[in-house]
Design a protein around this motif. Structure first.
Motif, PDB file in Angstrom:
ATOM      1  N   VAL A  93      38.792  35.266  41.873  1.00 58.67           N
ATOM      2  CA  VAL A  93      38.070  36.981  41.250  1.00 58.67           C
ATOM      3  C   VAL A  93      38.056  36.696  39.880  1.00 58.67           C
ATOM      4  O   VAL A  93      39.226  36.653  39.597  1.00 58.67           O
ATOM      5  CB  VAL A  93      38.301  37.973  42.025  1.00 58.67           C
ATOM      6  N   PRO A  94      37.351  37.175  39.178  1.00 55.05           N
ATOM      7  CA  PRO A  94      37.482  37.343  37.265  1.00 55.05           C
ATOM      8  C   PRO A  94      38.046  38.744  37.131  1.00 55.05           C
ATOM      9  O   PRO A  94      37.139  39.481  38.028  1.00 55.05           O
ATOM     10  CB  PRO A  94      35.909  37.697  36.950  1.00 55.05           C
ATOM     11  N   ARG A  95      38.933  38.861  36.451  1.00 60.32           N
ATOM     12  CA  ARG A  95      39.165  39.835  36.297  1.00 60.32           C
ATOM     13  C   ARG A  95      39.355  40.327  34.337  1.00 60.32           C
ATOM     14  O   ARG A  95      38.841  39.132  33.605  1.00 60.32           O
ATOM     15  CB  ARG A  95      40.854  40.062  35.619  1.00 60.32           C
ATOM     16  N   VAL A  96      38.268  41.631  33.878  1.00 62.20           N
ATOM     17  CA  VAL A  96      38.367  41.640  32.356  1.00 62.20           C
ATOM     18  C   VAL A  96      39.922  42.476  31.642  1.00 62.20           C
ATOM     19  O   VAL A  96      40.958  43.041  32.357  1.00 62.20           O
ATOM     20  CB  VAL A  96      37.808  43.234  32.667  1.00 62.20           C
ATOM     21  N   ASN A  97      40.326  41.259  30.378  1.00 66.36           N
ATOM     22  CA  ASN A  97      41.389  41.580  29.710  1.00 66.36           C
ATOM     23  C   ASN A  97      41.282  42.937  29.018  1.00 66.36           C
ATOM     24  O   ASN A  97      42.369  43.440  28.343  1.00 66.36           O
ATOM     25  CB  ASN A  97      41.481  40.191  29.359  1.00 66.36           C
ATOM     26  N   ARG A  98      39.839  43.119  28.888  1.00 68.49           N
ATOM     27  CA  ARG A  98      39.766  44.140  28.068  1.00 68.49           C
ATOM     28  C   ARG A  98      38.303  44.298  27.883  1.00 68.49           C
ATOM     29  O   ARG A  98      37.158  43.732  27.807  1.00 68.49           O
ATOM     30  CB  ARG A  98      40.382  43.562  26.098  1.00 68.49           C
ATOM     31  N   ILE A  99      38.377  46.192  27.584  1.00 71.40           N
ATOM     32  CA  ILE A  99      37.377  46.900  27.448  1.00 71.40           C
ATOM     33  C   ILE A  99      36.591  46.751  27.006  1.00 71.40           C
ATOM     34  O   ILE A  99      37.712  47.383  25.262  1.00 71.40           O
ATOM     35  CB  ILE A  99      37.546  47.920  28.797  1.00 71.40           C
ATOM     36  N   THR A 100      35.628  46.435  25.449  1.00 72.57           N
ATOM     37  CA  THR A 100      35.320  46.968  24.509  1.00 72.57           C
ATOM     38  C   THR A 100      34.300  47.708  24.596  1.00 72.57           C
ATOM     39  O   THR A 100      32.809  47.832  25.318  1.00 72.57           O
ATOM     40  CB  THR A 100      34.228  45.249  23.951  1.00 72.57           C
TER      41      THR A 100
END
Length: 191
Positions: free
Chosen positions: A35-42
């Motif tokens: 499952v892909p994970r977001v490292n940073r929310i822009t």
């Protein structure tokens, strides 16, 4: 009728429970890995200049914004709202190139409670000269927060606080880039 023999896997032995647990953990590990994970929310860009022009015109205040910050500084928030003790506050927040936070807070004739809240009840440490003004320094050690406070001696002028998790070098760099946004037509009902 003859009784069917009991299935040995239904007996609930400890070995069967351990095997089942291993299978479940292995399946969960596979799911976590794929499952892909977001490292940073822009966030979308924040229009500091446009907001500042509007607020300066509406409030009649000569608010300040940083202009020409070096590459890597990114505006994250801008607002004009009531804060501690009902004081109207101009706020602009920035993220530094090394992911620290620096913000400007400005208010006209604020209360001591407002200043105390904005510096997060930090201890006063001394003064520093930056941007042609003398700033009182505040340091909150346990919850990392550094602040520069400039309280004018005349009533009716804006108190300016530069605060955040940035270093004092970053805070003074921020101060060096501040420019006044002159109100184009002050509102008669400005508070």
């Amino acid at each position: 009728m003859s009784a069917q023999p009991a299935n040995r896997y239904l007996s609930g032995s400890a070995a069967n429970m351990v095997r089942s647990l291993v299978v479940i953990v292995a399946l969960m590990a596979v799911v976590i890995l794929i499952v892909p994970r977001v490292n940073r929310i822009t966030q979308p860009p924040v229009d500091v200049a446009g907001s500042a022009d509007t607020i300066a015109s509406q409030s009649g205040w000569p608010i300040e914004i940083p202009v020409g910050l070096p590459d890597g500084w990114r505006a994250t928030s801008v607002r004009y709202e009531r804060s501690t003790d009902g004081v109207m506050t101009w706020h602009v927040g920035y993220e530094t190139p090394d992911n620290q936070y620096v913000a400007i807070e400005q208010a006209k004739d604020p209360t001591t409670g407002w200043v105390t809240a904005e510096v997060n009840r930090a201890a006063q440490k001394g003064t520093v000269e930056a941007g042609g003004r003398t700033w009182t320094t505040y340091v909150r050690d346990l919850k990392v927060q550094n602040s520069l406070v400039n309280r004018p001696s005349s009533k009716g002028e804006l108190t300016t606080i530069i605060t955040g998790t940035g270093t004092f070098a970053q805070l003074t760099e921020f101060v060096e880039h501040l420019q006044v946004v002159k109100p184009s037509s002050p509102s008669p009902s400005a508070t």
